[in-house]
Design a protein around this motif. Structure first.
Motif, PDB file in Angstrom:
ATOM      1  N   ALA A  61       6.117 -10.656 -30.677  1.00 50.26           N
ATOM      2  CA  ALA A  61       6.751  -9.482 -29.789  1.00 50.26           C
ATOM      3  C   ALA A  61       6.978  -8.271 -31.041  1.00 50.26           C
ATOM      4  O   ALA A  61       6.865  -7.099 -30.553  1.00 50.26           O
ATOM      5  CB  ALA A  61       7.935  -9.930 -29.350  1.00 50.26           C
ATOM      6  N   GLY A  62       7.274  -8.694 -32.228  1.00 51.80           N
ATOM      7  CA  GLY A  62       7.395  -7.512 -33.086  1.00 51.80           C
ATOM      8  C   GLY A  62       5.985  -6.834 -33.389  1.00 51.80           C
ATOM      9  O   GLY A  62       5.920  -5.573 -33.400  1.00 51.80           O
ATOM     10  N   GLN A  63       4.834  -7.590 -33.571  1.00 53.23           N
ATOM     11  CA  GLN A  63       3.598  -6.800 -33.633  1.00 53.23           C
ATOM     12  C   GLN A  63       3.145  -6.350 -32.425  1.00 53.23           C
ATOM     13  O   GLN A  63       2.724  -5.038 -32.335  1.00 53.23           O
ATOM     14  CB  GLN A  63       2.599  -7.852 -33.985  1.00 53.23           C
ATOM     15  CG  GLN A  63       1.259  -7.396 -34.561  1.00 53.23           C
ATOM     16  CD  GLN A  63       0.204  -8.134 -35.168  1.00 53.23           C
ATOM     17  OE1 GLN A  63      -0.264  -9.019 -34.336  1.00 53.23           O
ATOM     18  NE2 GLN A  63      -0.468  -8.082 -36.261  1.00 53.23           N
ATOM     19  N   SER A  65       5.030  -5.072 -29.990  1.00 56.76           N
ATOM     20  CA  SER A  65       5.755  -3.636 -29.581  1.00 56.76           C
ATOM     21  C   SER A  65       5.401  -2.621 -30.789  1.00 56.76           C
ATOM     22  O   SER A  65       5.327  -1.439 -30.079  1.00 56.76           O
ATOM     23  CB  SER A  65       7.252  -4.139 -29.381  1.00 56.76           C
ATOM     24  OG  SER A  65       7.619  -4.617 -30.781  1.00 56.76           O
ATOM     25  N   ALA A  66       5.182  -3.111 -31.727  1.00 55.72           N
ATOM     26  CA  ALA A  66       4.786  -1.735 -32.686  1.00 55.72           C
ATOM     27  C   ALA A  66       3.445  -1.319 -32.337  1.00 55.72           C
ATOM     28  O   ALA A  66       3.275  -0.281 -32.703  1.00 55.72           O
ATOM     29  CB  ALA A  66       4.930  -2.461 -34.202  1.00 55.72           C
ATOM     30  N   LYS A  67       2.642  -2.190 -31.778  1.00 56.98           N
ATOM     31  CA  LYS A  67       1.068  -1.644 -31.597  1.00 56.98           C
ATOM     32  C   LYS A  67       1.261  -0.421 -30.363  1.00 56.98           C
ATOM     33  O   LYS A  67       0.449   0.395 -30.272  1.00 56.98           O
ATOM     34  CB  LYS A  67       0.139  -2.804 -31.486  1.00 56.98           C
ATOM     35  CG  LYS A  67      -1.194  -2.553 -31.279  1.00 56.98           C
ATOM     36  CD  LYS A  67      -2.059  -3.655 -31.032  1.00 56.98           C
ATOM     37  CE  LYS A  67      -3.479  -3.222 -30.659  1.00 56.98           C
ATOM     38  NZ  LYS A  67      -4.141  -2.349 -31.571  1.00 56.98           N
ATOM     39  N   TYR A  68       1.698  -1.223 -29.275  1.00 58.38           N
ATOM     40  CA  TYR A  68       1.684  -0.569 -27.879  1.00 58.38           C
ATOM     41  C   TYR A  68       2.815   0.520 -27.697  1.00 58.38           C
ATOM     42  O   TYR A  68       2.851   1.223 -26.683  1.00 58.38           O
ATOM     43  CB  TYR A  68       1.733  -1.484 -26.973  1.00 58.38           C
ATOM     44  CG  TYR A  68       0.240  -2.430 -26.697  1.00 58.38           C
ATOM     45  CD1 TYR A  68      -1.087  -1.759 -26.597  1.00 58.38           C
ATOM     46  CD2 TYR A  68       0.311  -3.669 -27.301  1.00 58.38           C
ATOM     47  CE1 TYR A  68      -2.248  -2.214 -26.676  1.00 58.38           C
ATOM     48  CE2 TYR A  68      -0.808  -4.226 -27.440  1.00 58.38           C
ATOM     49  CZ  TYR A  68      -2.205  -3.699 -27.160  1.00 58.38           C
ATOM     50  OH  TYR A  68      -3.219  -4.309 -27.425  1.00 58.38           O
ATOM     51  N   ASN A 190      -3.463   1.353 -35.013  1.00 57.87           N
ATOM     52  CA  ASN A 190      -4.528   0.839 -35.266  1.00 57.87           C
ATOM     53  C   ASN A 190      -4.714  -0.404 -36.001  1.00 57.87           C
ATOM     54  O   ASN A 190      -5.840  -0.601 -36.504  1.00 57.87           O
ATOM     55  CB  ASN A 190      -5.268   2.069 -36.262  1.00 57.87           C
ATOM     56  CG  ASN A 190      -5.402   3.369 -35.585  1.00 57.87           C
ATOM     57  OD1 ASN A 190      -5.731   3.558 -34.424  1.00 57.87           O
ATOM     58  ND2 ASN A 190      -4.834   4.417 -36.200  1.00 57.87           N
ATOM     59  N   ILE A 191      -3.942  -1.078 -35.850  1.00 61.95           N
ATOM     60  CA  ILE A 191      -3.915  -2.485 -36.449  1.00 61.95           C
ATOM     61  C   ILE A 191      -3.943  -3.665 -35.343  1.00 61.95           C
ATOM     62  O   ILE A 191      -3.515  -3.652 -34.152  1.00 61.95           O
ATOM     63  CB  ILE A 191      -2.407  -2.671 -37.097  1.00 61.95           C
ATOM     64  CG1 ILE A 191      -2.308  -1.949 -38.128  1.00 61.95           C
ATOM     65  CG2 ILE A 191      -2.628  -4.254 -37.515  1.00 61.95           C
ATOM     66  CD1 ILE A 191      -1.105  -2.071 -38.859  1.00 61.95           C
ATOM     67  N   GLN A 241      -4.359 -12.844 -44.159  1.00 63.93           N
ATOM     68  CA  GLN A 241      -4.651 -11.852 -43.149  1.00 63.93           C
ATOM     69  C   GLN A 241      -4.205 -10.525 -43.588  1.00 63.93           C
ATOM     70  O   GLN A 241      -3.335 -10.468 -44.405  1.00 63.93           O
ATOM     71  CB  GLN A 241      -3.561 -12.058 -41.660  1.00 63.93           C
ATOM     72  CG  GLN A 241      -4.238 -13.295 -40.935  1.00 63.93           C
ATOM     73  CD  GLN A 241      -5.123 -13.076 -39.944  1.00 63.93           C
ATOM     74  OE1 GLN A 241      -6.402 -12.472 -40.420  1.00 63.93           O
ATOM     75  NE2 GLN A 241      -5.160 -13.298 -38.877  1.00 63.93           N
ATOM     76  N   SER A 242      -5.022  -9.574 -43.454  1.00 61.18           N
ATOM     77  CA  SER A 242      -4.736  -8.114 -43.851  1.00 61.18           C
ATOM     78  C   SER A 242      -3.550  -7.361 -43.002  1.00 61.18           C
ATOM     79  O   SER A 242      -2.852  -6.621 -43.625  1.00 61.18           O
ATOM     80  CB  SER A 242      -6.137  -7.196 -43.820  1.00 61.18           C
ATOM     81  OG  SER A 242      -6.682  -7.258 -42.607  1.00 61.18           O
TER      82      SER A 242
END
Length: 452
Positions: A61-63, A65-68, A190-191, A241-242
């Motif tokens: 959820a952290g990733q 929510s930060a992406k969208y 962009n991640i 992972q990058s």
């Protein structure tokens, strides 16, 4: 109203209802268990399944929510919560009820992460402790009012109205987000999403936590060990992972590591207390849900008073010391709870609950401030995910410990008068286990000071 203050208000209300969704239902579990003929083990799963899903989903959820966008994800999560709450009151079996709790957990896992991340993003570092203290006050108000409102609503109208209680308020929050807030807070645009990491984390966490709750069986031991192995694999995947779903390199930061460990131990030690006290009041003392809810108000009311004060103090003084003092008081309260029995007076119970409430109210805001302030601003959603994960994993495993003790001491039986002596003994054993976890939280908080 200034926009940042409106954001704080929205997130504080959301914090209230995420807690209410768990704690109000906890108080009415005896009513639900009676209607659906649940055993002592199954009725504990009303809480566990909800927290398990939140624990599994908080990291991705952290990733996500930060992406969208924090706002967009919050809106979608609120809509899902409203729909499933309505479906939940129409169920006719324990399996359908647990399925609804499963989906509610998905929605609230995102709300937990985005609400705290929005607060951190909206306030400057020098104001953050105060803002987080107010936001966490929403949690403690939820803890305070959940048992009272849940107990009264259940007594007067039934458990279905408890489930629906938050829906009208969430419609208002939805309208405010859509019309008054124009920020999205997209930091990972962009991640790419870390699908491999998310899946390995989710599978590992489910196996580990489910296995833990049935650790008294061979299958439980196998699943727990397998879950740990997959979580280790998850860690290895993330290091390569990058753009990991959760950057475990943050744990090289001793402040971040020690405060998260302190949080995990604190929730492991304390979350089962509400269930223990609720069972004691309704089963052993024979109080109805309305009266039990009023008594359960004592501890979280102390937390409501302490949380904003502790948040402000954490901006001025060493927050880890405040956290350690808080959990020391929590340790004393759990020692007192371990003596609960048929003859325990109400005065003894109230004094113990005051100590418990003051202790945890003094611990949580400073500890959260340390975690959220120990990462770069762009990673606040990841830190927020860590806070949510430690909380929900700790909460789920705390109920898991109680369930495990039930399995060893009582077996899989309904909670009826015949088994009340074993219920008392089970709760006493659980409290003593939690004393050790409280002491671990104190130690972790003090260790974190050296990393400043």
């Amino acid at each position: 109203m200034e926009k940042k203050n409106l954001i704080l208000l929205i997130c504080t209300v959301l914090s209230f209802f995420t807690v209410f969704a768990v704690n109000a239902v906890m108080v009415v579990i005896p009513s639900i268990a009676s209607e659906f003929h649940m055993s002592n083990i199954v009725q504990n799963w009303i809480t566990i399944i909800f927290l398990l899903v939140v624990a599994v989903m908080s990291v991705p959820a952290g990733q996500i929510s930060a992406k969208y966008g924090l706002k967009k994800v919050t809106i979608l999560s609120i809509i899902l919560f409203i729909i499933i709450s309505i479906v939940n009151v129409l169920v006719t079996s324990s399996e359908e009820f647990l399925a609804c709790r499963f989906i509610l957990g998905i929605s609230l896992s995102f709300i937990n992460v985005t609400s705290m991340a929005m607060v951190v993003s909206a306030f400057r570092p020098e104001e953050r402790g105060k803002a987080l203290g107010i936001n966490i006050t929403g949690v403690y108000i939820g803890l305070s009012l959940s048992p009272v409102l849940g107990g009264i609503i259940n007594y007067q109208l039934g458990w279905r109205f408890v489930v629906l209680f938050g829906v009208p308020f969430l419609f208002v929050i939805l309208a405010l987000l859509l019309t008054k807030i124009d920020d999205e807070w997209i930091t990972f645009e962009n991640i790419p999403l870390d699908i491999k990491g998310s899946l390995s984390y989710g599978i590992g966490m489910v196996l580990f936590m489910y296995g833990f709750t049935i650790l008294n069986t061979l299958l439980g031991v196998i699943l727990t060990v397998l879950g740990i192995i997959i979580l280790v694999i998850f860690g290895m995947i993330e290091l390569k992972q990058s753009h990991p779903v959760f950057d475990i390199r943050f744990f090289k930061n001793r402040k971040f590591l020690s405060s998260n460990f302190a949080s995990l131990c604190a929730y492991l030690a304390t979350f089962a207390v509400t269930t223990i006290l609720n069972y004691h009041l309704q089963y052993i003392k024979g109080f109805d849900s309305q009266y039990a809810g009023i008594i359960l108000l004592v501890a979280p009311l102390c937390q409501v008073v302490l949380a904003p004060i502790a948040g402000r103090l954490s901006d001025r003084y060493v927050p880890q010391i405040l956290a350690a003092i808080g959990m020391s008081l929590g340790t004393v309260s759990l020692i007192l709870f371990s003596f609960l029995g048929y003859e325990t007076s109400l005065e003894y119970l109230v004094v113990s609950m005051v100590l418990y409430g003051v202790g945890f109210g003094l611990f949580s805001p400073p500890n959260t401030n340390v975690i959220m302030s120990s990462v770069p601003p762009k990673d606040t959603s990841v830190a927020s995910a860590a806070v949510s994960t430690m909380r929900t994993v700790g909460q789920a495993m705390s109920i898991g410990i109680l369930t495990l003790v039930f399995a060893f001491v009582m077996g899989n039986v309904p909670i009826v008068e015949e088994y009340y002596p074993l219920l008392i003994y089970s709760c006493q054993i659980t409290c003593l286990i939690c004393v050790g976890l409280c002491l671990a939280s104190v130690f972790a908080s003090l260790v974190g000071i050296k990393s400043d």
